[in-house]
Design a protein around this motif. Structure first.
Motif, short mmCIF file in Angstrom:
data_model
loop_
_atom_site.label_atom_id
_atom_site.label_comp_id
_atom_site.label_asym_id
_atom_site.label_seq_id
_atom_site.Cartn_x
_atom_site.Cartn_y
_atom_site.Cartn_z
N ARG A 29 0.86 -1.19 0.00
CA ARG A 29 0.00 0.00 0.00
C ARG A 29 0.89 1.23 0.00
O ARG A 29 1.88 1.29 0.69
CB ARG A 29 -0.88 0.01 1.24
CG ARG A 29 -1.89 -1.10 1.21
CD ARG A 29 -2.76 -1.04 2.40
NE ARG A 29 -3.13 0.34 2.70
CZ ARG A 29 -4.06 0.69 3.53
NH1 ARG A 29 -4.74 -0.20 4.16
NH2 ARG A 29 -4.34 1.96 3.76
N ARG A 30 0.51 2.20 -0.75
CA ARG A 30 1.30 3.43 -0.82
C ARG A 30 0.59 4.52 -0.01
O ARG A 30 -0.51 4.95 -0.38
CB ARG A 30 1.47 3.86 -2.26
CG ARG A 30 2.27 2.86 -3.02
CD ARG A 30 2.54 3.32 -4.41
NE ARG A 30 3.28 2.27 -5.10
CZ ARG A 30 3.30 2.11 -6.38
NH1 ARG A 30 2.63 2.92 -7.15
NH2 ARG A 30 3.99 1.13 -6.91
N PRO A 31 1.21 4.98 1.03
CA PRO A 31 0.56 6.00 1.88
C PRO A 31 0.74 7.41 1.31
O PRO A 31 1.38 8.27 1.91
CB PRO A 31 1.28 5.84 3.21
CG PRO A 31 2.65 5.37 2.84
CD PRO A 31 2.45 4.52 1.61
N ILE A 32 0.17 7.66 0.17
CA ILE A 32 0.35 8.96 -0.49
C ILE A 32 -0.35 10.07 0.29
O ILE A 32 0.23 11.13 0.51
CB ILE A 32 -0.18 8.90 -1.94
CG1 ILE A 32 0.71 7.98 -2.77
CG2 ILE A 32 -0.23 10.29 -2.55
CD1 ILE A 32 0.22 7.77 -4.16
N VAL A 37 -0.17 15.05 3.40
CA VAL A 37 -0.65 15.86 4.53
C VAL A 37 0.53 16.29 5.40
O VAL A 37 0.60 17.44 5.84
CB VAL A 37 -1.70 15.08 5.35
CG1 VAL A 37 -2.00 15.77 6.67
CG2 VAL A 37 -2.98 14.92 4.55
N ALA A 38 1.48 15.39 5.66
CA ALA A 38 2.65 15.72 6.48
C ALA A 38 3.50 16.80 5.82
O ALA A 38 3.96 17.74 6.48
CB ALA A 38 3.48 14.48 6.74
N VAL A 39 3.69 16.73 4.51
CA VAL A 39 4.48 17.73 3.79
C VAL A 39 3.80 19.09 3.84
O VAL A 39 4.44 20.12 4.10
CB VAL A 39 4.73 17.28 2.33
CG1 VAL A 39 5.26 18.41 1.48
CG2 VAL A 39 5.67 16.10 2.31
N LEU A 44 3.41 24.60 6.16
CA LEU A 44 2.64 25.63 6.88
C LEU A 44 3.33 26.02 8.18
O LEU A 44 3.40 27.21 8.52
CB LEU A 44 1.22 25.14 7.14
CG LEU A 44 0.30 25.11 5.94
CD1 LEU A 44 -1.04 24.47 6.30
CD2 LEU A 44 0.09 26.50 5.39
N LEU A 45 3.84 25.05 8.92
CA LEU A 45 4.54 25.36 10.16
C LEU A 45 5.80 26.19 9.89
O LEU A 45 6.12 27.10 10.65
CB LEU A 45 4.91 24.07 10.90
CG LEU A 45 3.74 23.35 11.57
CD1 LEU A 45 4.20 22.02 12.16
CD2 LEU A 45 3.11 24.21 12.64
#
Length: 144
Positions: A29-32, A37-39, A44-45
């Motif tokens: 499975r590829r967690p795209i 979302v993390a990037v 934003l941070l």
């Protein structure tokens, strides 16, 4: 007696067809979405941190105490140097403390750099309410 199929590995459970829904195909499975979302969150941070640093960080105004002398029962003379933007001015808060660490005097001093220069050297006498032990520069900020 249960029926065994030739395609089922020995020891693996046999489920009746159609009873438990469709089985997932084993595979990678590829967690795209979580990576995306993390990037975006990190970007934003980073932007928020940069904006807050530009708004509240003030690296152009640095002060360092050269020496403190002239200690009497009612004052201390603080000799300090301030780095400001070229030709700029700064307001510095000076503090005198007693031997036990208590604040015994404060003074706000405004210093201005000559045109084309970034460093200002100043000597200020800080009046005190008791005998001081040390003279310090707490902070410098743009004059205004």
């Amino acid at each position: 007696m249960s029926e065994t199929h030739a395609t089922v590995a020995p020891g693996a459970p046999v489920f009746p067809p159609g009873r438990y829904g469709r089985r997932r195909e084993p595979g990678r499975r590829r967690p795209i979405l979580p990576v995306l979302v993390a990037v975006v969150l990190l970007a934003l941070l980073g932007l928020v941190a940069a904006r807050l640093y530009n708004q509240y960080g003030d690296p152009d105004y640095r002060a360092e105490v050269i020496t403190y002398t002239g200690i009497t029962d009612s004052s201390v003379t603080v000799d300090f140097r301030v780095t400001v933007p070229e030709g700029g001015s700064a307001t510095c808060l000076l503090r005198a403390r007693s031997h036990d660490g208590a604040d015994v005097g404060h003074l706000e001093a405004t210093v201005t750099a000559p045109p084309g220069e970034r460093h200002v050297r100043s000597r200020q006498e800080v009046p005190t309410s008791a005998r001081p032990f040390i003279g310090e520069v707490l902070r410098c900020r743009p004059a205004g």
